[in-house]
Design a protein around this motif. Structure first.
Motif, PDB file in Angstrom:
ATOM      1  N   GLY A 147       0.818  -1.210   0.000  1.00 31.50           N
ATOM      2  CA  GLY A 147       0.000   0.000   0.000  1.00 31.50           C
ATOM      3  C   GLY A 147       0.850   1.258   0.000  1.00 31.50           C
ATOM      4  N   ALA A 148       1.949   1.244   0.763  1.00 36.65           N
ATOM      5  CA  ALA A 148       2.839   2.409   0.795  1.00 36.65           C
ATOM      6  C   ALA A 148       3.479   2.646  -0.564  1.00 36.65           C
ATOM      7  CB  ALA A 148       3.913   2.208   1.858  1.00 36.65           C
ATOM      8  N   ALA A 149       3.923   1.580  -1.201  1.00 36.11           N
ATOM      9  CA  ALA A 149       4.570   1.722  -2.509  1.00 36.11           C
ATOM     10  C   ALA A 149       3.597   2.225  -3.561  1.00 36.11           C
ATOM     11  CB  ALA A 149       5.174   0.388  -2.938  1.00 36.11           C
ATOM     12  N   VAL A 150       2.418   1.623  -3.595  1.00 36.19           N
ATOM     13  CA  VAL A 150       1.425   2.031  -4.595  1.00 36.19           C
ATOM     14  C   VAL A 150       0.928   3.443  -4.311  1.00 36.19           C
ATOM     15  CG1 VAL A 150      -0.860   1.517  -5.523  1.00 36.19           C
ATOM     16  CG2 VAL A 150       0.762  -0.327  -5.129  1.00 36.19           C
ATOM     17  N   GLY A 151       0.665   3.754  -3.048  1.00 35.94           N
ATOM     18  CA  GLY A 151       0.198   5.091  -2.690  1.00 35.94           C
ATOM     19  C   GLY A 151       1.213   6.168  -3.021  1.00 35.94           C
ATOM     20  N   ALA A 152       2.495   5.898  -2.733  1.00 35.78           N
ATOM     21  CA  ALA A 152       3.541   6.871  -3.062  1.00 35.78           C
ATOM     22  C   ALA A 152       3.658   7.059  -4.566  1.00 35.78           C
ATOM     23  CB  ALA A 152       4.875   6.424  -2.475  1.00 35.78           C
ATOM     24  N   GLY A 153       3.567   5.966  -5.295  1.00 32.21           N
ATOM     25  CA  GLY A 153       3.639   6.058  -6.754  1.00 32.21           C
ATOM     26  C   GLY A 153       2.488   6.838  -7.352  1.00 32.21           C
ATOM     27  N   ILE A 154       1.293   6.553  -6.875  1.00 36.69           N
ATOM     28  CA  ILE A 154       0.127   7.278  -7.386  1.00 36.69           C
ATOM     29  C   ILE A 154       0.190   8.743  -6.977  1.00 36.69           C
ATOM     30  CG2 ILE A 154      -2.382   7.510  -7.169  1.00 36.69           C
ATOM     31  CD1 ILE A 154      -2.527   4.467  -7.041  1.00 36.69           C
ATOM     32  N   GLY A 155       0.601   8.998  -5.744  1.00 36.16           N
ATOM     33  CA  GLY A 155       0.709  10.386  -5.283  1.00 36.16           C
ATOM     34  C   GLY A 155       1.701  11.178  -6.098  1.00 36.16           C
ATOM     35  N   ALA A 156       2.855  10.592  -6.375  1.00 38.12           N
ATOM     36  CA  ALA A 156       3.864  11.286  -7.171  1.00 38.12           C
ATOM     37  C   ALA A 156       3.443  11.453  -8.613  1.00 38.12           C
ATOM     38  CB  ALA A 156       5.192  10.526  -7.098  1.00 38.12           C
ATOM     39  N   ALA A 157       2.772  10.443  -9.148  1.00 41.22           N
ATOM     40  CA  ALA A 157       2.371  10.496 -10.560  1.00 41.22           C
ATOM     41  C   ALA A 157       1.236  11.470 -10.827  1.00 41.22           C
ATOM     42  CB  ALA A 157       1.964   9.099 -11.031  1.00 41.22           C
ATOM     43  N   THR A 158       0.471  11.795  -9.818  1.00 44.65           N
ATOM     44  CA  THR A 158      -0.684  12.663 -10.016  1.00 44.65           C
ATOM     45  C   THR A 158      -0.429  14.085  -9.546  1.00 44.65           C
ATOM     46  OG1 THR A 158      -1.644  11.979  -7.907  1.00 44.65           O
ATOM     47  CG2 THR A 158      -2.320  10.769  -9.870  1.00 44.65           C
ATOM     48  N   THR A 159       0.830  14.480  -9.469  1.00 45.43           N
ATOM     49  CA  THR A 159       1.154  15.855  -9.089  1.00 45.43           C
ATOM     50  C   THR A 159       0.656  16.813 -10.155  1.00 45.43           C
ATOM     51  OG1 THR A 159       3.134  15.066  -7.962  1.00 45.43           O
ATOM     52  CG2 THR A 159       3.027  17.414  -8.458  1.00 45.43           C
ATOM     53  N   PRO A 160      -0.114  17.823  -9.754  1.00 46.73           N
ATOM     54  CA  PRO A 160      -0.621  18.755 -10.771  1.00 46.73           C
ATOM     55  C   PRO A 160       0.509  19.578 -11.375  1.00 46.73           C
ATOM     56  CG  PRO A 160      -1.318  19.431  -8.552  1.00 46.73           C
ATOM     57  CD  PRO A 160      -0.585  18.148  -8.423  1.00 46.73           C
ATOM     58  N   LYS A 161       0.386  19.864 -12.638  1.00 40.09           N
ATOM     59  CA  LYS A 161       1.372  20.707 -13.346  1.00 40.09           C
ATOM     60  C   LYS A 161       1.142  22.151 -12.921  1.00 40.09           C
ATOM     61  CE  LYS A 161       2.701  17.262 -15.913  1.00 40.09           C
ATOM     62  NZ  LYS A 161       3.592  16.369 -15.294  1.00 40.09           N
ATOM     63  N   GLN A 162       2.243  22.860 -12.649  1.00 35.48           N
ATOM     64  CA  GLN A 162       2.096  24.240 -12.204  1.00 35.48           C
ATOM     65  C   GLN A 162       2.629  25.191 -13.228  1.00 35.48           C
ATOM     66  OE1 GLN A 162       3.771  24.589  -8.300  1.00 35.48           O
ATOM     67  NE2 GLN A 162       2.255  23.247  -7.418  1.00 35.48           N
TER      68      GLN A 162
END
Length: 72
Positions: free
Chosen positions: A57-72
């Motif tokens: 869960g930590a690995a998948v959550g970190a990956g999804i969190g990093a991958a879904t960073t909004p473009k600024q």
């Protein structure tokens, strides 16, 4: 069997909401934390050993969190 079905349905839904923050690092850390907690809860409900679901869960959550960073 019913608990495993619930886990398979709930896991993607929970992980899709797994990150808070504005930067790549913030989203990876919060996503990892929320993913670890979710994996731990799902593992406990399903009766599995707790370490593997928490790490997954930590690995998948970190990956999804990093991958879904909004473009600024």
């Amino acid at each position: 069997m019913k608990s495993k079905l619930i886990v398979l349905i709930a896991l993607p839904l929970v992980l899709s909401l797994s990150a808070c923050g504005d930067t790549w690092g913030e989203r990876a850390v919060t996503g990892g934390g929320i993913g670890a907690g979710t994996g731990l809860a799902i593992g406990a409900i399903a009766g599995w050993p707790l370490l593997a679901p928490a790490l997954a869960g930590a690995a998948v959550g970190a990956g999804i969190g990093a991958a879904t960073t909004p473009k600024q």
